[in-house]
Design a protein around this motif. Structure first.
Motif, PDB file in Angstrom:
ATOM      1  N   PHE A  39       0.840  -1.196   0.000  1.00 34.77           N
ATOM      2  CA  PHE A  39       0.000   0.000   0.000  1.00 34.77           C
ATOM      3  C   PHE A  39       0.875   1.247   0.000  1.00 34.77           C
ATOM      4  O   PHE A  39       2.029   1.235   0.435  1.00 34.77           O
ATOM      5  CB  PHE A  39      -0.910   0.011   1.242  1.00 34.77           C
ATOM      6  N   ARG A  40       0.285   2.329  -0.515  1.00 36.88           N
ATOM      7  CA  ARG A  40       0.944   3.635  -0.465  1.00 36.88           C
ATOM      8  C   ARG A  40      -0.048   4.640   0.112  1.00 36.88           C
ATOM      9  O   ARG A  40      -1.222   4.681  -0.301  1.00 36.88           O
ATOM     10  CB  ARG A  40       1.380   4.088  -1.853  1.00 36.88           C
ATOM     11  N   VAL A  41       0.407   5.446   1.038  1.00 40.46           N
ATOM     12  CA  VAL A  41      -0.440   6.458   1.676  1.00 40.46           C
ATOM     13  C   VAL A  41       0.236   7.808   1.544  1.00 40.46           C
ATOM     14  O   VAL A  41       1.412   7.960   1.905  1.00 40.46           O
ATOM     15  CB  VAL A  41      -0.676   6.141   3.172  1.00 40.46           C
ATOM     16  N   LYS A  61       0.997   2.236   9.190  1.00 37.45           N
ATOM     17  CA  LYS A  61       1.761   1.026   8.872  1.00 37.45           C
ATOM     18  C   LYS A  61       1.317  -0.161   9.726  1.00 37.45           C
ATOM     19  O   LYS A  61       1.230  -1.293   9.242  1.00 37.45           O
ATOM     20  CB  LYS A  61       3.263   1.293   9.063  1.00 37.45           C
ATOM     21  N   ASP A  62       1.024   0.103  10.990  1.00 37.24           N
ATOM     22  CA  ASP A  62       0.529  -0.967  11.869  1.00 37.24           C
ATOM     23  C   ASP A  62      -0.806  -1.510  11.370  1.00 37.24           C
ATOM     24  O   ASP A  62      -1.071  -2.711  11.444  1.00 37.24           O
ATOM     25  CB  ASP A  62       0.377  -0.452  13.300  1.00 37.24           C
ATOM     26  N   ALA A  63      -1.655  -0.616  10.855  1.00 36.82           N
ATOM     27  CA  ALA A  63      -2.978  -1.035  10.380  1.00 36.82           C
ATOM     28  C   ALA A  63      -2.874  -1.890   9.126  1.00 36.82           C
ATOM     29  O   ALA A  63      -3.712  -2.770   8.899  1.00 36.82           O
ATOM     30  CB  ALA A  63      -3.849   0.193  10.109  1.00 36.82           C
ATOM     31  N   PHE A  64      -1.866  -1.640   8.298  1.00 41.81           N
ATOM     32  CA  PHE A  64      -1.692  -2.417   7.067  1.00 41.81           C
ATOM     33  C   PHE A  64      -0.886  -3.706   7.277  1.00 41.81           C
ATOM     34  O   PHE A  64      -0.882  -4.572   6.415  1.00 41.81           O
ATOM     35  CB  PHE A  64      -0.994  -1.570   5.998  1.00 41.81           C
ATOM     36  N   ALA A  65      -0.199  -3.813   8.389  1.00 44.24           N
ATOM     37  CA  ALA A  65       0.645  -4.981   8.643  1.00 44.24           C
ATOM     38  C   ALA A  65      -0.171  -6.278   8.561  1.00 44.24           C
ATOM     39  O   ALA A  65      -1.350  -6.295   8.927  1.00 44.24           O
ATOM     40  CB  ALA A  65       1.304  -4.848  10.012  1.00 44.24           C
ATOM     41  N   PRO A  66       0.423  -7.356   8.019  1.00 46.09           N
ATOM     42  CA  PRO A  66       1.851  -7.505   7.694  1.00 46.09           C
ATOM     43  C   PRO A  66       2.235  -6.992   6.310  1.00 46.09           C
ATOM     44  O   PRO A  66       3.389  -7.058   5.945  1.00 46.09           O
ATOM     45  CB  PRO A  66       2.054  -9.012   7.781  1.00 46.09           C
ATOM     46  N   PRO A  68       3.437  -4.443   3.559  1.00 46.45           N
ATOM     47  CA  PRO A  68       4.235  -3.213   3.674  1.00 46.45           C
ATOM     48  C   PRO A  68       3.445  -2.004   3.194  1.00 46.45           C
ATOM     49  O   PRO A  68       2.562  -2.117   2.334  1.00 46.45           O
ATOM     50  CB  PRO A  68       5.435  -3.484   2.761  1.00 46.45           C
ATOM     51  N   ALA A  69       3.760  -0.858   3.752  1.00 47.68           N
ATOM     52  CA  ALA A  69       3.085   0.380   3.358  1.00 47.68           C
ATOM     53  C   ALA A  69       4.095   1.516   3.310  1.00 47.68           C
ATOM     54  O   ALA A  69       4.878   1.710   4.240  1.00 47.68           O
ATOM     55  CB  ALA A  69       1.959   0.712   4.331  1.00 47.68           C
ATOM     56  N   MET A  86      -5.964  12.594   3.179  1.00 47.63           N
ATOM     57  CA  MET A  86      -5.011  11.538   2.867  1.00 47.63           C
ATOM     58  C   MET A  86      -5.512  10.736   1.668  1.00 47.63           C
ATOM     59  O   MET A  86      -6.727  10.632   1.447  1.00 47.63           O
ATOM     60  CB  MET A  86      -4.795  10.612   4.074  1.00 47.63           C
ATOM     61  N   VAL A  87      -4.577  10.219   0.877  1.00 49.32           N
ATOM     62  CA  VAL A  87      -4.914   9.366  -0.260  1.00 49.32           C
ATOM     63  C   VAL A  87      -4.276   8.001  -0.029  1.00 49.32           C
ATOM     64  O   VAL A  87      -3.066   7.907   0.234  1.00 49.32           O
ATOM     65  CB  VAL A  87      -4.426   9.967  -1.592  1.00 49.32           C
ATOM     66  N   LEU A  88      -5.087   6.953  -0.114  1.00 45.21           N
ATOM     67  CA  LEU A  88      -4.622   5.589   0.072  1.00 45.21           C
ATOM     68  C   LEU A  88      -4.676   4.859  -1.266  1.00 45.21           C
ATOM     69  O   LEU A  88      -5.690   4.948  -1.974  1.00 45.21           O
ATOM     70  CB  LEU A  88      -5.472   4.846   1.107  1.00 45.21           C
ATOM     71  N   GLU A  89      -3.612   4.158  -1.598  1.00 40.71           N
ATOM     72  CA  GLU A  89      -3.551   3.419  -2.855  1.00 40.71           C
ATOM     73  C   GLU A  89      -3.156   1.976  -2.588  1.00 40.71           C
ATOM     74  O   GLU A  89      -2.218   1.699  -1.834  1.00 40.71           O
ATOM     75  CB  GLU A  89      -2.538   4.069  -3.796  1.00 40.71           C
ATOM     76  N   ALA A  90      -3.906   1.056  -3.189  1.00 42.41           N
ATOM     77  CA  ALA A  90      -3.619  -0.376  -3.072  1.00 42.41           C
ATOM     78  C   ALA A  90      -2.854  -0.838  -4.305  1.00 42.41           C
ATOM     79  O   ALA A  90      -3.207  -0.481  -5.434  1.00 42.41           O
ATOM     80  CB  ALA A  90      -4.917  -1.162  -2.932  1.00 42.41           C
ATOM     81  N   LEU A  91      -1.819  -1.636  -4.100  1.00 45.38           N
ATOM     82  CA  LEU A  91      -0.967  -2.109  -5.190  1.00 45.38           C
ATOM     83  C   LEU A  91      -0.827  -3.632  -5.141  1.00 45.38           C
ATOM     84  O   LEU A  91      -0.839  -4.232  -4.062  1.00 45.38           O
ATOM     85  CB  LEU A  91       0.427  -1.482  -5.089  1.00 45.38           C
ATOM     86  N   ARG A  92      -0.704  -4.201  -6.308  1.00 48.58           N
ATOM     87  CA  ARG A  92      -0.360  -5.619  -6.409  1.00 48.58           C
ATOM     88  C   ARG A  92       0.707  -5.769  -7.485  1.00 48.58           C
ATOM     89  O   ARG A  92       0.477  -5.418  -8.643  1.00 48.58           O
ATOM     90  CB  ARG A  92      -1.584  -6.480  -6.728  1.00 48.58           C
TER      91      ARG A  92
END
Length: 399
Positions: A39-41, A61-66, A68-69, A86-92
């Motif tokens: 993830f990217r925030v 980062k704790d919320a996205f664990a395990p 990486p963010a 804030m902008v949150l982006e999900a990546l694969r």
């Protein structure tokens, strides 16, 4: 107005808008994109400028664990739809799966751009103090009875949990020593303040010392990332527990008495939240510590059985004399001047109660009027004094 459960939130410090809100947003975003492997925030506005000090990046980062963010602090973008954007982006495998633009609007709550806001549970049909006072006087009931009428008896179980967490935060803060992390080398002072009796201590001096020790204890727990209750925010969480616990111990009030006082205080906080703001990023520290002082004053009025006019006067005085208070945390940390402000506001709440005992029926200003004034004042505050750490003490301070 919403349930008091939305005002009194139990969670991790040091900031409801900078820690609780972003953490909650990240958790929801992770659930929406379970297939993402990273993830990217990007943090904007106040979140970017004071996010390091508020541990925003750690909470996210704790919320996205395990998984990486990456957390990016964009301090340059202006003209934001909300100071806490804030902008949150999900990546694969490096490819974007989707993004959300989120606003942390205070008190741990979030709004997501393009998504309907969760339907507010307006369990309180009245939204001004004048309306509530008229209703209670007509039915000959107290504020806590109005809260019970609107929320049902289940409210008391929740407030009992709130009260236990408030007391736990005081106890934990009084036991803990050391330096708060963040780089300012701020020593925890609650334990020393509580135990170091003045050589010639009067009753008044003892009250100052103990109330301030309790407020320091909760505020230091918050600054250290401990579990506290928003009242109405993390940054102002020490005021209400300090005065409630001190008066309970001094006068022998029951827990039920305190729960009734918390309900009355919550209605005051709800009125401010509904008609103005409890966000430091939106209206400065007057919206946080001023609101907490109003809540504490009203809670004390309920605890001592004052009538509605006296409770209103206590809450109004408490807010009026915080008008224009800036939010300028040094280094973006909820430490200086935040911790001391909780102690000062706790004592001011007691002073407001005393004034209400004598002067209520000579007043000219209503509580609703001072709430409106606070909101307009907050909007007029220069952005440097609204939780950006770009002005005031945060600018002038040098080690």
């Amino acid at each position: 107005m919403e349930s008091l459960k939305e005002l009194y939130r139990i969670g991790r410090g040091p900031s409801s808008s900078h820690t609780m809100g972003p953490s909650y947003a990240a958790s929801r975003f992770r659930e929406a994109f379970p297939e993402a492997d990273e993830f990217r925030v990007t943090l904007f506005g106040s979140l970017a400028k004071t996010g390091k000090g508020h541990l925003t990046d750690v909470a996210v980062k704790d919320a996205f664990a395990p998984a990486p963010a990456e957390v990016v602090f964009d301090t340059e973008t202006a003209e934001l739809p909300h100071p806490n954007t804030m902008v949150l982006e999900a990546l694969r495998q490096g490819t974007s799966l989707g993004s959300w633009q989120v606003y942390s609007v205070g008190g741990g709550k979030i709004e997501i751009e393009g998504q309907p806001a969760a339907a507010a549970q307006n369990v309180y049909p009245l939204r001004s103090f004048a309306e509530i006072k008229d209703y209670c006087q007509e039915k000959e009931i107290r504020l806590w009875q109005y809260a019970e009428e609107c929320e049902g008896e289940a409210l008391w179980d929740y407030l009992a949990e709130v009260w236990q967490h408030m007391k736990s935060a005081v106890r934990s803060g009084l036991r803990t020593e050391g330096v708060l992390r963040g780089g300012l080398n701020v020593q925890r002072k609650a334990k020393v303040l509580f135990r170091q009796r003045h050589i010639d201590e009067s009753a008044e001096t003892r009250e100052n010392r103990v109330v301030c020790a309790y407020a320091f204890a909760v505020s230091e727990e918050n600054a250290g990332g401990g579990t506290i209750v928003t009242a109405p925010t993390c940054g102002a969480c020490g005021v209400l527990p300090a005065v409630m616990l001190y008066q309970q111990e001094r006068h022998g009030f029951s827990d039920t008495d305190v729960l009734h006082a918390l309900a009355a205080a919550g209605i005051i906080g709800n009125i401010i939240k509904t008609n103005a703001s409890i966000s430091g990023a939106e209206c400065g520290c007057q919206a946080e510590i001023g609101s907490a002082c109003s809540m504490a004053s009203a809670g004390l009025g309920e605890l001592f059985g004052m009538d509605l006019d006296q409770i209103e006067y206590a809450a109004e005085v408490a807010m009026e004399h915080h008008l224009g208070l800036t939010c300028d945390p040094i280094g973006g940390l909820v430490q200086i001047p935040c911790i001391e402000r909780n102690a000062v506001a706790a004592m001011r709440a007691i002073n407001a109660l005393s004034l209400a005992n004598f002067l209520t029926y000579t007043r000219k200003i209503s509580f609703d009027m001072v709430v409106k004034t606070m909101y307009e004042t907050g909007k007029d505050l220069f952005s440097k004094y609204r939780e950006t750490s770009e002005g005031g003490l945060a600018k002038i301070y040098t080690e």
